[in-house]
Design an enzyme around this catalytic site. Structure first.
Site, PDB file in Angstrom:
ATOM      1  N   PHE A  30     -36.339  11.193 -49.384  1.00  0.00           N
ATOM      2  CA  PHE A  30     -35.178  11.842 -50.015  1.00  0.00           C
ATOM      3  C   PHE A  30     -34.821  13.113 -49.268  1.00  0.00           C
ATOM      4  CE2 PHE A  30     -34.989   8.946 -53.527  1.00  0.00           C
ATOM      5  CZ  PHE A  30     -36.297   8.474 -53.639  1.00  0.00           C
ATOM      6  N   LEU A  31     -35.288  13.208 -48.028  1.00  0.00           N
ATOM      7  CA  LEU A  31     -35.040  14.435 -47.285  1.00  0.00           C
ATOM      8  C   LEU A  31     -33.576  14.542 -46.861  1.00  0.00           C
ATOM      9  CD1 LEU A  31     -34.877  13.577 -44.027  1.00  0.00           C
ATOM     10  CD2 LEU A  31     -37.336  13.349 -44.355  1.00  0.00           C
ATOM     11  N   GLY A  36     -14.286  19.337 -51.436  1.00  0.00           N
ATOM     12  CA  GLY A  36     -13.891  19.566 -50.049  1.00  0.00           C
ATOM     13  C   GLY A  36     -13.445  18.285 -49.388  1.00  0.00           C
ATOM     14  N   LYS A  49     -36.159   8.793 -25.155  1.00  0.00           N
ATOM     15  CA  LYS A  49     -36.502   9.656 -26.290  1.00  0.00           C
ATOM     16  C   LYS A  49     -37.985  10.018 -26.227  1.00  0.00           C
ATOM     17  CE  LYS A  49     -34.118   9.082 -30.268  1.00  0.00           C
ATOM     18  NZ  LYS A  49     -33.667   8.566 -31.571  1.00  0.00           N
ATOM     19  N   CYS A  51     -26.368   8.544 -44.449  1.00  0.00           N
ATOM     20  CA  CYS A  51     -26.928   7.919 -45.666  1.00  0.00           C
ATOM     21  C   CYS A  51     -25.901   7.580 -46.742  1.00  0.00           C
ATOM     22  CB  CYS A  51     -28.027   8.821 -46.223  1.00  0.00           C
ATOM     23  SG  CYS A  51     -29.464   8.862 -45.138  1.00  0.00           S
ATOM     24  N   LYS A  92     -23.223   4.704 -46.022  1.00  0.00           N
ATOM     25  CA  LYS A  92     -23.786   3.346 -45.839  1.00  0.00           C
ATOM     26  C   LYS A  92     -24.544   2.893 -47.065  1.00  0.00           C
ATOM     27  CE  LYS A  92     -28.206   4.246 -43.498  1.00  0.00           C
ATOM     28  NZ  LYS A  92     -29.164   3.682 -44.459  1.00  0.00           N
TER      29      LYS A  92
HETATM   30  C1  UDX Z   1     -33.251   5.898 -40.732  1.00  0.00           C
HETATM   31  C2  UDX Z   1     -32.440   4.902 -41.492  1.00  0.00           C
HETATM   32  O1  UDX Z   1     -31.281   4.711 -40.773  1.00  0.00           O
HETATM   33  C3  UDX Z   1     -32.093   5.337 -42.855  1.00  0.00           C
HETATM   34  O2  UDX Z   1     -31.545   4.296 -43.601  1.00  0.00           O
HETATM   35  C4  UDX Z   1     -33.282   5.677 -43.581  1.00  0.00           C
HETATM   36  O3  UDX Z   1     -32.909   6.227 -44.777  1.00  0.00           O
HETATM   37  C5  UDX Z   1     -34.091   6.588 -42.792  1.00  0.00           C
HETATM   38  O4  UDX Z   1     -34.370   6.181 -41.476  1.00  0.00           O
HETATM   39  P1  UDX Z   1     -32.583   7.900 -39.230  1.00  0.00           P
HETATM   40  O5  UDX Z   1     -33.937   8.419 -39.004  1.00  0.00           O
HETATM   41  O6  UDX Z   1     -31.489   8.867 -39.363  1.00  0.00           O
HETATM   42  O7  UDX Z   1     -32.469   7.003 -40.531  1.00  0.00           O
HETATM   43  O8  UDX Z   1     -32.277   6.777 -38.100  1.00  0.00           O
HETATM   44  P2  UDX Z   1     -32.096   6.994 -36.571  1.00  0.00           P
HETATM   45  O9  UDX Z   1     -31.897   8.444 -36.282  1.00  0.00           O
HETATM   46  O10 UDX Z   1     -31.114   5.984 -36.137  1.00  0.00           O
HETATM   47  O11 UDX Z   1     -33.555   6.632 -35.951  1.00  0.00           O
HETATM   48  C6  UDX Z   1     -34.043   5.354 -35.900  1.00  0.00           C
HETATM   49  C7  UDX Z   1     -34.993   5.298 -34.683  1.00  0.00           C
HETATM   50  O12 UDX Z   1     -35.666   4.043 -34.674  1.00  0.00           O
HETATM   51  C8  UDX Z   1     -34.234   5.394 -33.360  1.00  0.00           C
HETATM   52  O13 UDX Z   1     -34.808   6.414 -32.583  1.00  0.00           O
HETATM   53  C9  UDX Z   1     -34.467   4.033 -32.703  1.00  0.00           C
HETATM   54  O14 UDX Z   1     -34.594   4.099 -31.295  1.00  0.00           O
HETATM   55  C10 UDX Z   1     -35.775   3.604 -33.341  1.00  0.00           C
HETATM   56  N1  UDX Z   1     -36.000   2.143 -33.330  1.00  0.00           N
HETATM   57  C11 UDX Z   1     -35.040   1.316 -33.825  1.00  0.00           C
HETATM   58  C12 UDX Z   1     -37.216   1.655 -32.815  1.00  0.00           C
HETATM   59  O15 UDX Z   1     -38.059   2.410 -32.363  1.00  0.00           O
HETATM   60  N2  UDX Z   1     -37.435   0.298 -32.823  1.00  0.00           N
HETATM   61  C13 UDX Z   1     -36.499  -0.562 -33.301  1.00  0.00           C
HETATM   62  O16 UDX Z   1     -36.747  -1.770 -33.270  1.00  0.00           O
HETATM   63  C14 UDX Z   1     -35.262  -0.042 -33.820  1.00  0.00           C
HETATM   64  C1  UDX Z   2     -28.603  12.805 -48.261  1.00  0.00           C
HETATM   65  C2  UDX Z   2     -29.422  13.072 -49.543  1.00  0.00           C
HETATM   66  O1  UDX Z   2     -29.153  14.381 -50.007  1.00  0.00           O
HETATM   67  C3  UDX Z   2     -30.898  12.938 -49.221  1.00  0.00           C
HETATM   68  O2  UDX Z   2     -31.671  13.103 -50.421  1.00  0.00           O
HETATM   69  C4  UDX Z   2     -31.170  11.545 -48.651  1.00  0.00           C
HETATM   70  O3  UDX Z   2     -32.487  11.409 -48.310  1.00  0.00           O
HETATM   71  C5  UDX Z   2     -30.312  11.316 -47.445  1.00  0.00           C
HETATM   72  O4  UDX Z   2     -28.951  11.512 -47.745  1.00  0.00           O
HETATM   73  P1  UDX Z   2     -27.941  14.155 -46.104  1.00  0.00           P
HETATM   74  O5  UDX Z   2     -27.206  12.937 -45.694  1.00  0.00           O
HETATM   75  O6  UDX Z   2     -28.760  14.877 -45.115  1.00  0.00           O
HETATM   76  O7  UDX Z   2     -28.911  13.799 -47.339  1.00  0.00           O
HETATM   77  O8  UDX Z   2     -26.822  15.186 -46.614  1.00  0.00           O
HETATM   78  P2  UDX Z   2     -26.426  15.932 -47.978  1.00  0.00           P
HETATM   79  O9  UDX Z   2     -26.880  17.328 -47.912  1.00  0.00           O
HETATM   80  O10 UDX Z   2     -26.805  15.137 -49.139  1.00  0.00           O
HETATM   81  O11 UDX Z   2     -24.830  15.919 -47.802  1.00  0.00           O
HETATM   82  C6  UDX Z   2     -24.195  14.666 -47.728  1.00  0.00           C
HETATM   83  C7  UDX Z   2     -22.688  14.883 -47.579  1.00  0.00           C
HETATM   84  O12 UDX Z   2     -22.143  15.351 -48.812  1.00  0.00           O
HETATM   85  C8  UDX Z   2     -22.310  15.899 -46.514  1.00  0.00           C
HETATM   86  O13 UDX Z   2     -21.180  15.437 -45.805  1.00  0.00           O
HETATM   87  C9  UDX Z   2     -21.947  17.144 -47.339  1.00  0.00           C
HETATM   88  O14 UDX Z   2     -20.995  17.952 -46.688  1.00  0.00           O
HETATM   89  C10 UDX Z   2     -21.339  16.511 -48.591  1.00  0.00           C
HETATM   90  N1  UDX Z   2     -21.427  17.353 -49.797  1.00  0.00           N
HETATM   91  C11 UDX Z   2     -22.659  17.713 -50.273  1.00  0.00           C
HETATM   92  C12 UDX Z   2     -20.228  17.718 -50.450  1.00  0.00           C
HETATM   93  O15 UDX Z   2     -19.128  17.374 -50.017  1.00  0.00           O
HETATM   94  N2  UDX Z   2     -20.327  18.477 -51.585  1.00  0.00           N
HETATM   95  C13 UDX Z   2     -21.541  18.864 -52.104  1.00  0.00           C
HETATM   96  O16 UDX Z   2     -21.538  19.563 -53.143  1.00  0.00           O
HETATM   97  C14 UDX Z   2     -22.754  18.488 -51.417  1.00  0.00           C
END
Ligand code: UDX
Ligand code: UDX
Length: 428
Positions: free
Chosen positions: A150-151, A253, A35, A260, A263
């Site tokens: 909260f992104l 839907g 990466k 997120c 889990k």
């Molecule tokens: C993560 C968390 O999963 C989520 O709960 C939180 O809300 C936001 O951050 P995300 O960024 O989607 O979400 O995770 P992921 O895409 O899996 O990236 C985690 C990165 O951390 C991976 O690239 C992994 O290689 C890295 N990592 C993990 C390290 O660099 N060191 C470690 O020890 C473990």
């Molecule tokens: C979510 C939260 O929105 C974000 O604030 C947090 O930081 C991370 O988790 P994300 O997982 O990127 O973000 O997706 P989101 O846009 O929230 O959608 C989540 C799921 O809900 C998707 O599968 C989407 O299709 C579904 N969804 C969303 C619905 O089924 N109906 C809706 O009206 C909105």
């Protein structure tokens, strides 16, 4: 400011890019050498609108490395953005966070503000503080801050630059961290919620759980609408005009997915159970979401008694539009069910790839290939390109005439005017 972001995933990369854009010196660390090599070659390992441009624009202030020690030593602010996936029982796997804390500890020789951005269960940040003290790190040399993100994937850059709030969780006697956070985010306009470490962790979980509640609620309402031939989209519009309810996250839907909601709702359920609190709503949210696919499979079986002989075009693989992320994707859940029913499934997604091979399932690179000879087309992810399809042309390509709208995002009249049959859940 000198900042080190640990974890170059969806959250870590966005955080690093935005902080560099805000003018800070940022070193983004990830243990995944491939990466980091890709990033140093200008190749962004994930699809997130605007991210690659942001990273390219800030290369003078943004570096990528696997050397955590070097990154931590240089920085005064450390962000923890590593993964916190689920364990089999739904609890949160904190092993990556623990690993990072173990690696950071020996590198703390000057004052550090350690900020947890990963979503972690209530009490985790307090435990991190105690853990560093137990490793004989002087409390003069660090503070722990909870600053949950909260992104949303697909609009991560915008969401981080225009947050509706900045949540800061602090230890009671920590008077140093808030001014440092406010200076770091000084170019972002948003109200601050300053609370305890546990309070900030809970705000994150409660936010995601409430949004998931809205989705499961409207999906249950859609099931009732179905029985009375009511259009749930009218209901969403009607109730959404009440500012106490709000129009967002009321799109019925196939249910929610992603890295997120599934889990975090599970984790919050386990957090409640660990305190002998029975989380009725949190369990109900998941039950409705877990059975939402059944509602659509039942519909397909009703439409096609010999479903197993049919070619089904599934449009959408990602868990939502504008991302290539398929983690816990409802679209993939549907595809798996159709595979088990031995349908001939042809899937297409503008960005996402099937996360695994399955019987009777193939992914194609164009929408035309997917719908050619299809007995039925299912919209599983509401990408914009699927909302603007030429239905008359689609009809010519298809073998059948049925369009199943798994995201209630299509214009029914347009479809029916082309002699196609529109099928949704709770669409009257
Ligand atoms: C993560 C968390 O999963 C989520 O709960 C939180 O809300 C936001 O951050 P995300 O960024 O989607 O979400 O995770 P992921 O895409 O899996 O990236 C985690 C990165 O951390 C991976 O690239 C992994 O290689 C890295 N990592 C993990 C390290 O660099 N060191 C470690 O020890 C473990
Ligand atoms: C979510 C939260 O929105 C974000 O604030 C947090 O930081 C991370 O988790 P994300 O997982 O990127 O973000 O997706 P989101 O846009 O929230 O959608 C989540 C799921 O809900 C998707 O599968 C989407 O299709 C579904 N969804 C969303 C619905 O089924 N109906 C809706 O009206 C909105």
């Amino acid at each position: 400011m000198n900042i080190c972001v640990i974890g170059a995933g969806y959250v870590g990369l966005t955080t690093a890019a935005v902080l560099a854009e805000l003018g800070h010196e940022v070193c983004c660390i990830d243990k995944d050498q491939n990466k980091i090599t890709e990033l140093n070659n200008g190749k962004i390992p994930i699809y997130e609108p605007g991210l690659s441009e942001f990273i390219a624009k800030n290369t003078n202030r943004l570096s990528f490395n696997t050397n955590l020690e070097e990154g931590v030593k240089k920085a005064s602010i450390i962000f923890i953005c590593v993964g916190t996936p689920s364990l089999a029982d739904g609890k949160t796997n904190l092993s990556y966070v623990d690993a990072v804390i173990n690696e950071i500890a020996p590198c703390i020789h000057s004052y550090k503000t350690i900020i947890t951005k990963s979503t972690v269960p209530i009490g985790t940040n307090e435990q991190i503080y105690e853990k560093l003290l137990a490793k004989k790190i002087s409390p003069e040399l660090f503070n722990i801050v909870s600053n949950p993100e909260f992104l949303r994937e697909g609009s991560a850059i915008y969401d981080m630059l225009h947050p509706d709030k900045i949540v800061v969780g602090l230890r009671q006697d920590d008077t140093q961290s808030l001014p440092i956070i406010q200076e770091m985010y000084s170019r972002i306009q948003a109200p601050y919620i300053v609370t305890s470490l546990n309070g900030a962790e809970m705000i994150k979980y409660a936010s995601n759980a409430f949004l998931a509640t809205k989705i499961s609620f409207i999906n249950e309402i859609a099931r009732i609408c179905e029985a009375f031939h009511i259009d749930v989209n009218d209901v969403s519009k009607g109730i959404g005009l009440d500012p106490r309810i709000g129009p967002h996250f009321l799109q019925a839907g196939l249910g929610y997915g992603g890295s997120c909601f599934p889990k975090d709702v599970k984790s919050l359920e386990q957090i409640a159970l660990s305190k002998q609190i029975h989380p009725l709503i949190l369990q109900a949210i998941q039950t409705v979401n877990d059975t939402q696919i059944d509602v659509y499979i039942h519909k397909l079986k009703t439409l096609f008694p010999d479903l197993h002989t049919k070619k089904i075009a599934v449009l959408g693989i990602a868990f939502k539009p504008n991302t290539d992320d398929t983690r816990d994707s409802p679209a993939e859940r549907l595809i798996s069910r159709l595979s088990q029913l031995t349908c001939d499934v042809c899937a297409y997604d503008p960005k996402a790839k099937l996360s695994r091979d399955q019987h009777h399932v193939r992914q194609v690179n164009s929408l035309d290939e997917a719908i050619k000879g299809a007995d039925c087309v299912v919209i599983a992810t509401d990408w914009d390109e699927f909302k603007q399809l030429d239905w008359a042309e689609m009809k010519k390509q298809m073998n059948g005439t049925i369009i199943v709208d798994g995201r209630n995002c299509l214009n029914r009249k347009e479809i029916e005017q082309c002699g196609l049959r529109y099928v949704g859940v709770g669409r009257g």
